[in-house]
Scaffold this motif. Sequence first.
Motif, PDB file in Angstrom:
ATOM      1  N   HIS A 153       0.853  -1.184   0.000  1.00  0.00           N
ATOM      2  CA  HIS A 153       0.000   0.000   0.000  1.00  0.00           C
ATOM      3  C   HIS A 153       0.891   1.236   0.000  1.00  0.00           C
ATOM      4  N   GLU A 192       1.826   3.752   3.066  1.00  0.00           N
ATOM      5  CA  GLU A 192       2.264   3.218   4.361  1.00  0.00           C
ATOM      6  C   GLU A 192       3.785   3.261   4.429  1.00  0.00           C
ATOM      7  N   HIS A 229       2.533  -3.733   6.599  1.00  0.00           N
ATOM      8  CA  HIS A 229       1.671  -2.569   6.366  1.00  0.00           C
ATOM      9  C   HIS A 229       1.789  -1.615   7.558  1.00  0.00           C
ATOM     10  N   SER A 230       1.083  -0.516   7.466  1.00  0.00           N
ATOM     11  CA  SER A 230       0.788   0.299   8.634  1.00  0.00           C
ATOM     12  C   SER A 230      -0.630   0.806   8.418  1.00  0.00           C
TER      13      SER A 230
END
Length: 434
Positions: free
Chosen positions: A188, A191, A319-320
């Motif tokens: 993503h 992120e 991710h974040s």
Amino acid sequence: MGVLRNVIVPAVFLAVLSLQVTCEPRSYDGYKVIRIKVNSEDDVRFLRTLQTSNGQLDFWDFPSDLMVPTDQADTIESQLVSQGLKFDVWIHDVQKLIDGQFTKSPKDGFNAAGARIQSTDPHYFDYEIYHRWAEIDQWVKNTAAKYPTLAEEFIIGRSYEKRAMRALKVGVDTGNEKWGAWYNGGIHAREWVSPATVMWMTNQFLEDYKNNVTEVVTLLETFDLYVLPVMNPDGYEYTWTDERLWRKTRSINLGSNCMGTDPNRNFAYEWGGIGASADPCSIVFRGPYPHSEIEIKDVTDFIRERGKTQKFKLYIDFHSYSQLWLSSWGYTYDLPDDYETMYDQMTVGCEAIKSVHNKTYVYGAGSSVLYATAGSSKDWGYGVMGVPYSYTVELRDTGEYGFVLPEDQILPTCQEMYAGLKAALQFNIDNPYP
Ligand SMILES: [Zn+2]
């Protein structure tokens, strides 16, 4: 003639340069992030419908954290109120956070429009700041050159916009059969802490091996680590130049003005189900068909091919944000067959994380901890590849800054996750089944 050429070339160069300088990134002035108090399945269903009916709606963290553009605030908030949903304003001005994220970058590293300039020094790398894609690509090359007996660079494929998907294989050639472990960041685009963490941890494995840290010597003699810092390079670079909060790939969708697919809804396992959208304008658009995104196709092809000769034991997609360690399944609320051992491994990993800076990471099956998502990487890793331990890890924070984590939190995020990753790898050695 020679003089004339000297004059023309810089003039053309300057014209190109000034075009780039005047192209300012999208402003998030006055955008808020609200945190919605979700009390029932009914609330979740309502929010899912809201998300589907308004493709542009950007849930930072579904179903609780929603970014509200200034001009849509009244409409969105009255829709929530009419459903009886309560919410707090969590972030008051997203643009202010964006302006404040570069807490450690050198002050002269920005152009007049406030955009980060790419470093021209190929050996310049500061792990505590965020980097443009080309700097990360250079980092892969430099790391392989610095540790020729431990690290090898290779290109998995090319992105939609033809950026090289350059990865590293890290490990000690023992002459024996070794297990594989895959981890990547940046699927993503927005992120940013995930590529930063992937790079720091990889460098730390190499440094620790060089310094004879027993634990790491064992790990690198047992595993070959396959590392891809940025899985969605086009989207990542776009977050630097155009839209800080872009999430998807940058592929064109036929018949739509909206670009990009959510790469973490594009995997060929239970593709197209719950938590994924068929609307190209949605930020969770699943893509026109499984593996439609070249980045996902190339990475899955690589792992499948490599998996024919090497047993992959661990797969982590970083991710974040939210501080979560999530196992399969994502697509269903049922638990996978190996859930008990997965749970034990996540426990070990999250305890190791907590021991470093006392941060709590919540863990469990993705669908029960977070929300159901079909077509995600971890379900593909477990369901298709048969990697026994296949995870999504959401790094810092829990929403104070969300995707716009300031640079002074990069290092502690890396340090705690490195402890978690080492513990997860060691768990495989201590528990060789499955
Ligand atoms: Zn993500």
